[in-house]
Design a protein around this motif. Structure first.
Motif, mmCIF file in Angstrom:
data_model
loop_
_atom_site.group_PDB
_atom_site.id
_atom_site.type_symbol
_atom_site.label_atom_id
_atom_site.label_comp_id
_atom_site.label_asym_id
_atom_site.label_seq_id
_atom_site.Cartn_x
_atom_site.Cartn_y
_atom_site.Cartn_z
ATOM 1 N N UNK A 267 0.823 -1.212 0.000
ATOM 2 C CA UNK A 267 0.000 0.000 0.000
ATOM 3 C C UNK A 267 0.854 1.257 0.000
ATOM 4 N N UNK A 268 0.376 2.273 -0.708
ATOM 5 C CA UNK A 268 1.076 3.556 -0.780
ATOM 6 C C UNK A 268 0.191 4.709 -0.338
ATOM 7 N N UNK A 269 -0.835 4.427 0.440
ATOM 8 C CA UNK A 269 -1.708 5.475 0.949
ATOM 9 C C UNK A 269 -2.963 5.616 0.128
ATOM 10 N N UNK A 270 -3.802 6.562 0.501
ATOM 11 C CA UNK A 270 -3.557 7.562 1.553
ATOM 12 C C UNK A 270 -3.922 7.094 2.967
ATOM 13 N N UNK A 271 -4.562 5.919 3.072
ATOM 14 C CA UNK A 271 -5.035 5.489 4.392
ATOM 15 C C UNK A 271 -4.281 4.302 4.964
ATOM 16 N N UNK A 272 -3.427 3.658 4.183
ATOM 17 C CA UNK A 272 -2.630 2.523 4.647
ATOM 18 C C UNK A 272 -1.330 2.508 3.855
ATOM 19 N N UNK A 273 -0.299 1.910 4.467
ATOM 20 C CA UNK A 273 1.037 1.970 3.870
ATOM 21 C C UNK A 273 1.833 0.720 4.214
ATOM 22 N N UNK A 274 2.800 0.396 3.334
ATOM 23 C CA UNK A 274 3.931 -0.414 3.787
ATOM 24 C C UNK A 274 5.096 0.549 3.990
ATOM 25 N N UNK A 275 6.256 0.043 4.368
ATOM 26 C CA UNK A 275 7.315 0.973 4.797
ATOM 27 C C UNK A 275 7.771 1.899 3.674
ATOM 28 N N UNK A 276 8.070 1.345 2.512
ATOM 29 C CA UNK A 276 8.538 2.196 1.415
ATOM 30 C C UNK A 276 7.393 3.001 0.809
ATOM 31 N N UNK A 277 6.172 2.478 0.915
ATOM 32 C CA UNK A 277 5.016 3.222 0.420
ATOM 33 C C UNK A 277 4.788 4.503 1.206
#
Length: 360
Positions: A267-277
């Motif tokens: 995930x790259x947002x806007x509400x969830x992510x992984x570290x590099x995202x």
């Protein structure tokens, strides 16, 4: 003599039955038939935490490979689209050139001069034959020779574009297969971690999340995060963080606003992510384009030593460069840890430091 042997046979038969009983008991024990008394002991919460952490690290490494494969897949898709558009345009131009030659051929035929062999080749539906015999163009008139040579070149260029498109399609399929393999690896490891966590009580999972720095219950299969966690994280930053320039300040502010957001691999947002995202999204908000993966992000700027760190720098961890966070000063960073903990602030000492990069 017979009466002498009977007691011996009886004792021998007893020993045999005793031995058989022992063998059967051992077989039952080895097959798990003795009941719960010899079942494998339940792992302690600490053992679960260690195994889950290891699974998360392995899943994160596979996630970064998946992210890279997906990024290359998207690039290949764009290239295929461009090549297909170009092939369609060149085919249209070729058809127009052939139509022009056809008009000239019709006029030549009506004049009674017959149809030049070279023009017959140019109008042929077999471009390969035309290309093999294109030397005939030398025997046509100067104007026709120029027109036929142009058609010949257009056919060559169209074939080259189509060959490039076929090559790119093969590359695209290869990247798609790679992405699927990495996806299966990630989901398999995360599923194993969820099964391990499900064996813990809610209280044990909460302690595990706290040990991971999440500050929220580490329920299986869900990222942490709540308004309470966000408030705690915001307070921990001490409000506005002094950054060396406006773009670093904007990236840090974005990451601060995302405190408490769940970790979701890929995930790259806007509400969830992984570290590099998270890192990519934060700097995108500041007008800076970064690569998608940790192992590409580390080369996206100027390397700096740990002693030179300043807010906004990217900090990387583990030998394979599989995790990244954003330094905010005082030995701390904002990062997306793993599915058991939301975006949070953590000391950079909690993982093996592998390097740092300044992107602005």
């Amino acid at each position: 003599m017979a009466s002498h042997r009977k007691p011996s046979q009886h004792r021998s038969g007893g020993r045999a039955r005793t031995l058989l009983t022992a063998v059967l008991a051992g077989a039952a024990a080895s097959a798990g038939l003795e009941g719960v008394g010899h079942a494998a002991p339940k792992p302690t919460p600490e053992q679960v935490r260690e195994e889950v952490d290891q699974l998360y690290r392995e899943a994160e490494a596979a996630t970064e490979k998946y992210n890279g494969a997906k990024e290359r897949t998207r690039a290949a898709e764009r290239r295929v689209d461009q090549l297909q558009d170009e092939a369609a345009r060149r085919a249209e131009e070729l058809n127009e050139a052939r139509e022009a030659l056809g008009s000239a051929a019709a006029a030549q035929y009506r004049s009674g001069n017959g149809l030049d062999p070279t023009m017959q080749l140019a109008l042929s539906s077999d471009p390969d034959r035309f290309l093999r015999d294109a030397g005939f163009a030398q025997r046509a008139g100067d104007l026709q020779a120029t027109e036929i040579a142009s058609v010949s070149q257009q056919i060559r260029e169209l074939d080259e574009v189509r060959d490039d498109a076929r090559t790119e399609l093969e590359r695209l399929r290869d990247q798609q297969e790679r992405a699927e393999r990495h996806k299966r690896t990630v989901t398999g490891k995360l599923e194993k971690a969820r099964r391990l966590l499900s064996r813990l009580t809610a209280e044990e999972r909460a302690r595990l999340a706290e040990a991971s720095g999440g500050g929220a219950e580490a329920s299986p299969g869900r990222g942490g995060g709540s308004s309470g966690t966000q408030a705690t994280g915001a307070q921990a930053t001490g409000g506005r963080i002094a950054a060396p320039d406006s773009r670093a300040a904007a990236a840090i502010a974005y990451a601060q606003r995302k405190l408490g957001s769940p970790y979701v691999w890929g995930a790259t947002g806007p509400n969830a992510f992984d570290c590099s995202g998270l890192i990519q999204a934060a700097y995108r908000s500041a007008g800076v384009s970064l690569p998608r993966t940790t192992y590409a992000q580390i080369d996206a700027g100027r390397r700096v030593s740990r002693s030179q760190l300043r807010p906004g720098d990217l900090v990387f961890f583990y030998p394979g460069i599989t995790h990244v966070g954003m330094y905010i000063g005082q030995g701390r960073m904002i990062h997306a840890p793993n599915p058991s903990a939301p975006v949070r602030i953590a000391p950079i000492d909690e993982m093996p430091f592998a390097g740092a990069t300044r992107v602005v």
